[in-house]
Design a protein around this motif. Structure first.
Motif, PDB file in Angstrom:
ATOM      1  N   GLN A 184       0.868  -1.170   0.000  1.00 47.43           N
ATOM      2  CA  GLN A 184       0.000   0.000   0.000  1.00 47.43           C
ATOM      3  C   GLN A 184       0.904   1.219   0.000  1.00 47.43           C
ATOM      4  O   GLN A 184       1.823   1.326   0.820  1.00 47.43           O
ATOM      5  CB  GLN A 184      -0.907   0.032   1.230  1.00 47.43           C
ATOM      6  CG  GLN A 184      -1.792   1.284   1.303  1.00 47.43           C
ATOM      7  CD  GLN A 184      -2.734   1.267   2.486  1.00 47.43           C
ATOM      8  OE1 GLN A 184      -3.247   0.216   2.874  1.00 47.43           O
ATOM      9  NE2 GLN A 184      -2.979   2.431   3.077  1.00 47.43           N
ATOM     10  N   ALA A 185       0.667   2.146  -0.928  1.00 43.24           N
ATOM     11  CA  ALA A 185       1.525   3.323  -1.026  1.00 43.24           C
ATOM     12  C   ALA A 185       0.706   4.547  -1.392  1.00 43.24           C
ATOM     13  O   ALA A 185      -0.183   4.485  -2.247  1.00 43.24           O
ATOM     14  CB  ALA A 185       2.616   3.097  -2.072  1.00 43.24           C
ATOM     15  N   THR A 205      -3.733   6.804  -3.769  1.00 45.97           N
ATOM     16  CA  THR A 205      -3.219   5.621  -3.089  1.00 45.97           C
ATOM     17  C   THR A 205      -3.291   4.429  -4.026  1.00 45.97           C
ATOM     18  O   THR A 205      -4.266   4.283  -4.777  1.00 45.97           O
ATOM     19  CB  THR A 205      -4.039   5.313  -1.822  1.00 45.97           C
ATOM     20  OG1 THR A 205      -4.040   6.458  -0.969  1.00 45.97           O
ATOM     21  CG2 THR A 205      -3.449   4.131  -1.066  1.00 45.97           C
ATOM     22  N   ILE A 206      -2.260   3.590  -3.989  1.00 40.42           N
ATOM     23  CA  ILE A 206      -2.283   2.336  -4.723  1.00 40.42           C
ATOM     24  C   ILE A 206      -2.277   1.185  -3.728  1.00 40.42           C
ATOM     25  O   ILE A 206      -1.534   1.204  -2.737  1.00 40.42           O
ATOM     26  CB  ILE A 206      -1.094   2.210  -5.707  1.00 40.42           C
ATOM     27  CG1 ILE A 206      -1.175   0.861  -6.448  1.00 40.42           C
ATOM     28  CG2 ILE A 206       0.250   2.367  -5.017  1.00 40.42           C
ATOM     29  CD1 ILE A 206      -0.226   0.755  -7.621  1.00 40.42           C
ATOM     30  N   TYR A 207      -3.160   0.214  -3.969  1.00 44.63           N
ATOM     31  CA  TYR A 207      -3.229  -1.021  -3.190  1.00 44.63           C
ATOM     32  C   TYR A 207      -2.911  -2.157  -4.150  1.00 44.63           C
ATOM     33  O   TYR A 207      -3.573  -2.302  -5.189  1.00 44.63           O
ATOM     34  CB  TYR A 207      -4.622  -1.227  -2.609  1.00 44.63           C
ATOM     35  CG  TYR A 207      -5.154  -0.056  -1.810  1.00 44.63           C
ATOM     36  CD1 TYR A 207      -4.927   0.035  -0.438  1.00 44.63           C
ATOM     37  CD2 TYR A 207      -5.892   0.951  -2.425  1.00 44.63           C
ATOM     38  CE1 TYR A 207      -5.417   1.107   0.298  1.00 44.63           C
ATOM     39  CE2 TYR A 207      -6.377   2.023  -1.698  1.00 44.63           C
ATOM     40  CZ  TYR A 207      -6.146   2.095  -0.341  1.00 44.63           C
ATOM     41  OH  TYR A 207      -6.629   3.167   0.376  1.00 44.63           O
ATOM     42  N   LEU A 208      -1.919  -2.947  -3.827  1.00 43.91           N
ATOM     43  CA  LEU A 208      -1.453  -3.973  -4.754  1.00 43.91           C
ATOM     44  C   LEU A 208      -1.330  -5.329  -4.060  1.00 43.91           C
ATOM     45  O   LEU A 208      -0.623  -5.468  -3.061  1.00 43.91           O
ATOM     46  CB  LEU A 208      -0.092  -3.562  -5.327  1.00 43.91           C
ATOM     47  CG  LEU A 208       0.606  -4.532  -6.268  1.00 43.91           C
ATOM     48  CD1 LEU A 208      -0.242  -4.784  -7.511  1.00 43.91           C
ATOM     49  CD2 LEU A 208       1.978  -3.969  -6.670  1.00 43.91           C
ATOM     50  N   LYS A 256       1.156  -5.562   4.095  1.00 47.34           N
ATOM     51  CA  LYS A 256       0.013  -5.132   4.901  1.00 47.34           C
ATOM     52  C   LYS A 256      -1.212  -5.962   4.513  1.00 47.34           C
ATOM     53  O   LYS A 256      -1.420  -6.280   3.337  1.00 47.34           O
ATOM     54  CB  LYS A 256      -0.274  -3.654   4.663  1.00 47.34           C
ATOM     55  CG  LYS A 256      -1.441  -3.114   5.473  1.00 47.34           C
ATOM     56  CD  LYS A 256      -1.630  -1.628   5.250  1.00 47.34           C
ATOM     57  CE  LYS A 256      -2.793  -1.099   6.084  1.00 47.34           C
ATOM     58  NZ  LYS A 256      -2.966   0.365   5.930  1.00 47.34           N
ATOM     59  N   ALA A 257      -2.018  -6.328   5.493  1.00 44.19           N
ATOM     60  CA  ALA A 257      -3.256  -7.059   5.210  1.00 44.19           C
ATOM     61  C   ALA A 257      -4.231  -6.127   4.485  1.00 44.19           C
ATOM     62  O   ALA A 257      -4.608  -5.077   5.008  1.00 44.19           O
ATOM     63  CB  ALA A 257      -3.874  -7.565   6.506  1.00 44.19           C
TER      64      ALA A 257
END
Length: 217
Positions: free
Chosen positions: A46-47, A66-69, A194-195
């Motif tokens: 997450q960034a 935000t990017i969630y990968l 990260k979960a």
């Protein structure tokens, strides 16, 4: 500006976890290998990022998101104020809030094609690169690597990659396109392993009532 997010997840992303480098600066290769190893250890990322665009005509534009990968499952969400990209690895939804439109297309998981799952490892193939100098920003020491695409047909001429010397994490990336525009993507924060909730990678049409759905599949 509805396509700016597409540009972000386009120019920056080339190939995932292919640690095969061309003949290049040995010091740059050693550094990029460390960076690659760092990110390859993460199953999820997450960034938060910011985007600063300097146009050739003097104009400018800024954005943030935000990017969630979920790397292991090729799933992602990239979210900004005005646009969201979601992929469950099979389908991609491009949600344009101002236009109240959702474009649906097939997700691409090709390692040779542009897609957001590769955002933290684009530099591992397809470039010549050189370690140039060290820069100081906000008390951080950043190593600078300049990358030139091996394919002259790319619509950008150079990428400047700045890496936090202490953490071996990418600080920012600047893309110089051939029309004279400059795109800088700064990673404000990054959290690996990260979960992440599975709901991040699922499009829920109830969240976008009144939006036009355009199916491009």
């Amino acid at each position: 500006m509805k396509k700016q997010l597409w540009f972000m997840v386009g120019l920056l992303i080339i190939a995932y976890s292919q640690n095969s480098y061309a003949q290049n600066d040995a010091a740059a290769k050693a550094l990029l290998t460390k960076v690659s190893q760092k990110y390859n250890a993460y199953k999820t990322i997450q960034a938060n990022f910011s985007l600063d665009i300097k146009q050739a005509n003097g104009g400018s534009h800024t954005d943030a998101g935000t990017i969630y990968l979920d790397k292991s499952n090729n799933k992602y969400q990239v979210s900004t104020k005005n646009q969201v990209l979601i992929s469950d690895s099979k389908t991609q939804w491009n949600i344009m809030k101002a236009e109240k439109e959702v474009e649906i297309s097939e997700a691409s998981n090709s390692t040779n094609e542009i897609n957001p799952t590769n955002i933290f490892s684009f530099y591992t193939s397809g470039f010549k690169y050189t370690l140039t100098n060290t820069e100081k920003v906000k008390g951080l020491t950043l190593s600078v690597v300049e990358l030139s695409p091996l394919d002259s047909k790319k619509n950008y001429s150079k990428i400047k990659l700045r890496i936090n010397k202490a953490s071996n994490l990418i600080y920012d990336t600047t893309v110089f396109d051939k029309s004279g525009n400059r795109y800088t993507y700064t990673l404000a924060s990054q959290e690996g392993n990260k979960a992440l909730s599975g709901s991040l990678f699922v499009f829920n049409k109830n969240d976008y009532k009144g939006f036009e759905i355009v199916d491009l599949r």
